[in-house]
Design a protein around this motif. Structure first.
Motif, mmCIF file in Angstrom:
data_model
loop_
_atom_site.group_PDB
_atom_site.id
_atom_site.type_symbol
_atom_site.label_atom_id
_atom_site.label_comp_id
_atom_site.label_asym_id
_atom_site.label_seq_id
_atom_site.Cartn_x
_atom_site.Cartn_y
_atom_site.Cartn_z
ATOM 1 N N ILE A 177 36.624 109.552 -3.037
ATOM 2 C CA ILE A 177 35.449 110.113 -3.655
ATOM 3 C C ILE A 177 34.789 109.572 -4.613
ATOM 4 N N ALA A 178 33.656 109.209 -4.661
ATOM 5 C CA ALA A 178 32.887 108.442 -5.589
ATOM 6 C C ALA A 178 31.330 109.090 -5.986
ATOM 7 N N ALA A 179 30.780 108.954 -7.238
ATOM 8 C CA ALA A 179 29.539 109.558 -7.345
ATOM 9 C C ALA A 179 28.788 108.326 -8.303
ATOM 10 N N ILE A 180 27.462 108.274 -8.172
ATOM 11 C CA ILE A 180 26.596 107.711 -8.988
ATOM 12 C C ILE A 180 25.630 108.773 -9.521
ATOM 13 N N PRO A 181 25.559 108.547 -10.881
ATOM 14 C CA PRO A 181 24.568 109.322 -11.716
ATOM 15 C C PRO A 181 23.291 108.968 -11.283
ATOM 16 N N ILE A 182 22.337 109.771 -10.832
ATOM 17 C CA ILE A 182 20.935 109.325 -10.682
ATOM 18 C C ILE A 182 19.900 109.882 -11.843
ATOM 19 N N ARG A 183 19.214 109.144 -12.247
ATOM 20 C CA ARG A 183 18.404 109.586 -13.419
ATOM 21 C C ARG A 183 17.362 110.110 -12.883
ATOM 22 N N ALA A 184 16.735 111.030 -13.564
ATOM 23 C CA ALA A 184 15.645 112.107 -13.083
ATOM 24 C C ALA A 184 14.387 111.209 -13.029
ATOM 25 N N ASN A 185 14.035 110.176 -13.724
ATOM 26 C CA ASN A 185 12.834 109.175 -13.752
ATOM 27 C C ASN A 185 13.124 108.214 -12.464
ATOM 28 N N THR A 186 14.296 108.222 -11.767
ATOM 29 C CA THR A 186 14.169 107.352 -10.665
ATOM 30 C C THR A 186 13.064 107.436 -9.638
ATOM 31 N N PRO A 187 12.532 106.465 -9.251
ATOM 32 C CA PRO A 187 11.278 106.621 -8.404
ATOM 33 C C PRO A 187 11.775 106.907 -7.132
ATOM 34 N N PRO A 188 10.825 107.668 -6.573
ATOM 35 C CA PRO A 188 11.160 108.154 -5.006
ATOM 36 C C PRO A 188 11.209 106.881 -4.135
ATOM 37 N N SER A 199 39.116 96.369 -8.242
ATOM 38 C CA SER A 199 38.177 97.493 -8.707
ATOM 39 C C SER A 199 37.240 97.905 -7.631
ATOM 40 N N LEU A 200 36.281 98.819 -7.507
ATOM 41 C CA LEU A 200 35.448 99.071 -6.645
ATOM 42 C C LEU A 200 34.121 99.403 -7.448
ATOM 43 N N SER A 201 32.854 98.841 -7.083
ATOM 44 C CA SER A 201 31.874 99.248 -7.537
ATOM 45 C C SER A 201 30.884 99.816 -6.570
ATOM 46 N N LEU A 202 30.221 101.021 -6.776
ATOM 47 C CA LEU A 202 29.319 101.710 -6.054
ATOM 48 C C LEU A 202 28.106 101.429 -6.704
ATOM 49 N N ARG A 203 26.984 100.913 -5.703
ATOM 50 C CA ARG A 203 25.739 100.398 -6.291
ATOM 51 C C ARG A 203 24.636 100.960 -5.464
ATOM 52 N N LEU A 204 23.655 101.352 -6.107
ATOM 53 C CA LEU A 204 22.318 101.749 -5.374
ATOM 54 C C LEU A 204 21.129 100.628 -5.573
ATOM 55 N N TYR A 205 20.573 100.146 -4.693
ATOM 56 C CA TYR A 205 19.590 99.248 -4.796
ATOM 57 C C TYR A 205 18.126 99.745 -4.245
ATOM 58 N N ASP A 206 17.343 99.431 -4.828
ATOM 59 C CA ASP A 206 15.844 99.744 -4.350
ATOM 60 C C ASP A 206 15.311 98.921 -3.174
ATOM 61 N N SER A 207 14.161 99.118 -2.693
ATOM 62 C CA SER A 207 13.856 98.354 -1.780
ATOM 63 C C SER A 207 13.397 96.918 -2.070
ATOM 64 N N ALA A 208 13.230 96.488 -3.259
ATOM 65 C CA ALA A 208 13.067 95.128 -3.609
ATOM 66 C C ALA A 208 14.679 94.470 -4.058
ATOM 67 N N GLY A 209 15.541 95.058 -3.869
ATOM 68 C CA GLY A 209 16.948 94.536 -4.019
ATOM 69 C C GLY A 209 17.501 94.687 -5.494
ATOM 70 N N VAL A 210 16.644 95.614 -6.205
ATOM 71 C CA VAL A 210 17.058 95.692 -7.769
ATOM 72 C C VAL A 210 18.110 96.697 -7.851
ATOM 73 N N GLN A 211 18.932 96.526 -8.354
ATOM 74 C CA GLN A 211 20.228 97.346 -8.692
ATOM 75 C C GLN A 211 19.712 98.635 -9.532
ATOM 76 N N VAL A 212 19.676 99.757 -9.336
ATOM 77 C CA VAL A 212 19.589 100.961 -10.096
ATOM 78 C C VAL A 212 20.677 101.397 -10.920
ATOM 79 N N PRO A 213 21.284 102.475 -10.503
ATOM 80 C CA PRO A 213 22.737 102.549 -11.071
ATOM 81 C C PRO A 213 23.775 102.424 -10.329
ATOM 82 N N HIS A 214 24.831 102.162 -11.006
ATOM 83 C CA HIS A 214 26.263 101.999 -10.276
ATOM 84 C C HIS A 214 27.257 102.552 -11.146
#
Length: 89
Positions: A38-49, A1-16
């Motif tokens: 093609i892959a997509a990650i849902p980004i919550r509206a309250n995700t910090p800039p 399987s594949l996991s597409l992940r987004l990490y903030d500057s502190a290395g904390v995983q946000v969505p995946h």
């Protein structure tokens, strides 16, 4: 399987988002073969800039063991930097 992940500057995983690669089972792939997906990650509206790291992780579905991917053959491959900006009012 594949996991597409987004990490903030502190290395904390946000969505995946996880799922199988392609429609052809990996056991049918040949060494060195290139595939696109093609892959997509849902980004919550309250995700910090801020600046985020978009990474892909390939892993065995049966035991979740990470597989060597990317130029350093590590368990994760940073494929892009992503900048999240505040939503328009």
């Amino acid at each position: 399987s594949l996991s597409l992940r987004l990490y903030d500057s502190a290395g904390v995983q946000v969505p995946h988002a996880d799922g199988p690669p392609d429609v052809t089972p990996t056991r049918a792939w040949t060494a060195g073969e290139t595939r696109q997906q093609i892959a997509a990650i849902p980004i919550r509206a309250n995700t910090p800039p801020g600046s985020y790291s978009l990474q892909v992780i390939a892993y065995r579905q049966d035991d979740a063991q990470a597989l060597p991917v990317g130029p350093n053959a590590s368990g994760a491959w940073e494929i892009s930097k992503v900048e999240i900006t505040p939503p328009n009012p």
